[in-house]
Scaffold this active site. Structure first.
Site, short mmCIF file in Angstrom:
data_model
loop_
_atom_site.label_atom_id
_atom_site.label_comp_id
_atom_site.label_asym_id
_atom_site.label_seq_id
_atom_site.Cartn_x
_atom_site.Cartn_y
_atom_site.Cartn_z
CG ASP A 337 9.17 -1.29 8.78
OD1 ASP A 337 10.05 -0.95 7.95
OD2 ASP A 337 8.34 -0.48 9.24
CD GLU A 338 4.19 -1.16 9.28
OE1 GLU A 338 3.19 -1.26 10.01
OE2 GLU A 338 4.64 -0.05 8.91
#
EC number: 3.2.1.52
Lengths: 547, 547
Positions: A337-338
């Site tokens: 993620d991210e």
């Protein structure tokens, strides 16, 4: 029901034990009205109108297909539950007092556990179903009986939890009573994956605290601890193959040894809880470079991990090899993620590498995630990834991938439509660090929303509440987790049609308040249920059951 | 030093155990710099510059005046501390790993406890002094040794706590080490009474939670749990003589049986902690009337207790008789604070009674308090009263009375000047429900302030931090108590001149943060130290040692 009940009365030893006690089960108006609240609600149950007393010297027997079975797991679980059930009455003083009135026999003196399998492997989808019968018994003998029947020891564990919730201490007679008997409960979970995530990177959580969380998870029948061990802030776990990695811990006292991790896995397994480890790559990994600065694109640009170096993947492979010995669960979380790729495009040697391989940073993100997936798969792990991986390159992900939703609604629907399995953690409702989500919104959140085909519904493994650690440390983590995690736990365990969407304040709230007080009695710092903001102190004096 | 140390090397068995191990104690530069923080600070200690390893199979011996002594209290305390000391390394996996390297012997294999008395009576002023020596031993044998010498088992308990704080887990060698050896510690408390008050009326605290609080008190060497059991909101305790009293509990599940109370007293005693019970009369007692409405002046005016009825004092006498069997501590708290007498002057039959006896309401307040004192004294209890009783009729109080300060500064000074004993709890600093008092103000509060004569200083028994329960329930009580209670605990234990008033951020704060992290490791939800408001969540990610 996933299995056929055998006639439990066929066990001669039960008869033998029971006939030596005269039943004193008598309907009692006050007792009939007593609360017997179960959380999470079983799939199917009936109750009656009499009460049975439970012997503080309660024993248990475990019977397998071949007769008396040996199950240290169930023996120690029984001892745990015995000390929970007899917190007031038994053990010592209470029992001594009772002894002087011993002309009155107890109704339930043995808890019979009947197991249809002695396989104690704990994997995703392990059979957690059980039946629990508590009654006066049939006409052929006097006294009461309590029997848990299950296909696996893990089903029996869930039955033990339910049995413990049926038992309540009666302050008048100073005995433990099961009201509203006879009970006939057939129960099994709705979802195979019912998780809670702990983040030990933003704050180090000592072993004792992690154990407290695991213990309390078992009370709500949650079955996966998703251990988000490492993040950019700190790297607390020992990795023998790369022994400098835990130099990324906050201090040299905020660390987990390999033995600590084993102990956590074992502690959880004894409670029917799998531990799914996570290493979040390539973002959220700055702390890795404290021990091996080569993992950073550069000393001034430290995240994501350097995609251009073989060393990066050697380290990932080393970590996964070491972790494979610790974490037997078939799922492993690779994060994903991210991922902000500025450090890749800004660092000369990485930029060069991208150009050489004709990759955009987005390509490199995909390359990294897939390479990490390959490593995990080569170690016989099913990869789990946060939803950005699916959102960005759905057709490239390994088909075994479990997509972990967090950002928005509807991701699981899209993932299962493409044949992926999915775990639901919509941040708007199931992120426990979002303190402004009241219990009823947590409760009403439905992992299968928008998924109508049965074949697709089956691909939703379940859900998970996430306890991100920025403001949760040893002092407040339990208070932030409970009682809201319990709301999600019932959503994931109980049949969809038995968890109403309306009038929750009448249909569900009193039972959740009761469960919160149960957690408190068991020593868990569960917060008041009805405060709008989670983990707030109670507004004023009052009963646990009203707050 | 309150006693003369005997030459501990005279015990032949110590020699015997020790000579079988070769010492591997070696000075190590890194280890020398390691933190060894003690809380509260011992009266007197010296340390050195080498490290000693502690055997995960550590055993203990208890030697009394007549040879090997039998002390179940110390045996179980040793087991508790063993599991604290070896949370990481020992027990199971860690020990197995270690076994494969067993060519390296441990330095400390036995903890020797030498007791000069086998009297285990726990009363005010019990001798809690101890010496603790940890060293390589003398020239006559190799290997290290650790010896606690104390006049009583309670002194030995304090020594065990200090010993456990000397031990730290070394993540590199995976062994428990005592750094900065040799240690020579002579320690004793500054005050005999070092209390924490719990309020179980505003919120019912389950037994498990009370036990957690007691356990954590022992880590800070606090020695009195002041149990404010009952107040106007609820009456949770069973009183066999007046069995309707606990009808004043919030619900029938928020109660303590007599056996529960015994268990709490016993649990506390095993940790060297006395339990001082309180019934707060005549105010703060509205809940009494739920079971016996005659105790109210009238159904519409319920507080203070009806001064005009003999029944009122019969009930008090009955309660005290029942409680006397439960609470062996010589002090008993009779409350006496915040008595608003409007219901006496407004209720016809009470008003009549006052007139008949030629009493003002103030006279009646005095009459009530003194009559309750007489009852307590007749049951061989020393009465403790909140300061209003002293402020209002100082010359009338029984001379044995212990005055409990809470309202303002200077009350203890006035009380001891009149020959009363005093407990210090200035609400501005030592009321834990005042969340805006930072740790350093708690720390700097001095029970002897303004008291200069030694004879008067001796009358200050000590102090107490008060955890009033309006906003503290099972979910946040530990978080609100710790770490600030520890600041007061050091003030009450350590010599006045070793607790500096200035530059606390350098001289004391790191040690308190270390103690807070120690509490967390032991499973106690102690909050960040430096937040201005107590019990707030950490502001963001970070190390326990910095927050």
């Amino acid at each position: 029901m996933m299995f056929h009940s055998k006639p439990i009365f066929s066990f001669i030893f039960i008869l033998f034990i029971s006939i030596s006690f005269a039943s004193k089960a008598t309907p009692n108006h006050e007792e009939q009205q007593s609360l017997t609240y179960l959380w999470p609600l079983p799939s199917n149950f009936t109750s009656g109108n009499y009460s049975l007393s439970v012997d503080p010297s309660l024993t248990h027997s475990v019977i397998g297909n071949g007769g008396v079975a040996y199950s240290p797991l169930l023996d120690s679980a029984f001892e745990r539950y015995r000390s929970i059930i007899f917190k007031h009455a038994g053990f010592g003083f209470g029992r001594k007092l009772r002894a002087s009135f011993s002309v009155v026999p107890y109704d339930i003196t043995t808890l019979n556990i009947v197991l249809h399998s002695d396989n104690e492997e704990l994997q995703l989808g392990v059979d957690e179903s059980y039946t629990l019968l508590v009654s006066k018994g049939n006409e052929s003998y006097v006294g009461g009986e309590a029997t848990i029947e299950a296909n696996t020891a893990y089903g029996a564990l869930r039955g033990l939890e339910t049995f413990s919730q049926l038992c309540s201490f009666d302050y008048t007679t100073k005995t433990v009573q099961i009201h509203k008997a006879p009970w006939s409960i057939q129960d099994k979970p709705r979802f195979a994956y019912r998780g809670l995530m702990l983040d030990t990177s933003r704050h180090y959580l000592p072993i004792s605290i992690i154990k407290q969380v695991i213990e309390s998870m078992s009370y709500a029948k949650l079955n996966v601890l998703h251990w988000h061990i490492i993040d950019e802030e700190s790297f607390p776990l020992e990795i023998p193959t790369y022994p400098n990695l835990w130099k990324g811990s906050y201090t040299k006292w905020e660390r987990y040894t390999v033995e600590d991790a084993y102990e956590i896995v074992n502690f959880a397994q004894m409670r029917g809880i799998n531990v799914m480890a996570e290493i979040d790559v390539p973002g959220h990994a700055e702390s890795w470079g404290a021990g091996y600065p080569d993992l950073w694109p550069s000393p001034s640009c430290k995240e994501p991990l350097d995609v251009s170096k073989t060393f990066t993947f050697d380290v990932i492979s080393g970590i996964l090899s070491d972790m494979r010995k610790i974490f037997p669960f078939e799922l492993f979380h690779l994060g994903g993620d991210e991922v902000h790729t500025d450090c890749w495009s800004n660092t000369p040697h990485v930029k060069e590498w991208l150009q050489k391989h004709n990759m955009t940073t987005k390509d490199a993100y995909e390359y990294f995630v897939l390479k990490a997936q390959d490593i995990a798969i080569s170690k016989n792990w099913i990869p789990v990834n946060w939803e950005e991986t699916f959102n960005t390159f759905p057709s490239k992900l390994h088909p075994q991938t479990v997509v972990h939703n967090w950002l928005v609604s509807g991701v699981c629907a899209k993932a299962v439509a493409k044949g992926f399995r999915c775990i639901f953690s919509n941040q708007g409702f199931w992120y426990l660090d979002h303190l402004d989500v009241p219990w009823n919104e947590v409760y009403n959140t439905e992992p299968l929303e928008g998924i109508h085909k049965e074949s697709e519904q089956k691909l939703v493994l379940g859900g998970e509440v996430c306890m991100w650690g920025e403001t949760a440390d040893a002092s407040d983590v339990q208070q932030t987790i409970w009682p809201r995690a319990a709301a999600a736990a019932e959503r994931m365990w109980s049949p969809r049609d038995s968890t109403p969407a309306k009038n929750l304040n009448f249909t569900v709230l009193p039972r959740l308040q009761h469960f919160r007080c149960l957690l408190n009695r068991r020593g868990v710092a569960a917060s008041p249920v009805t405060n709008f903001y989670a983990r707030r102190a109670p507004d004023g004096a009052g009963s646990c059951y009203d707050q």
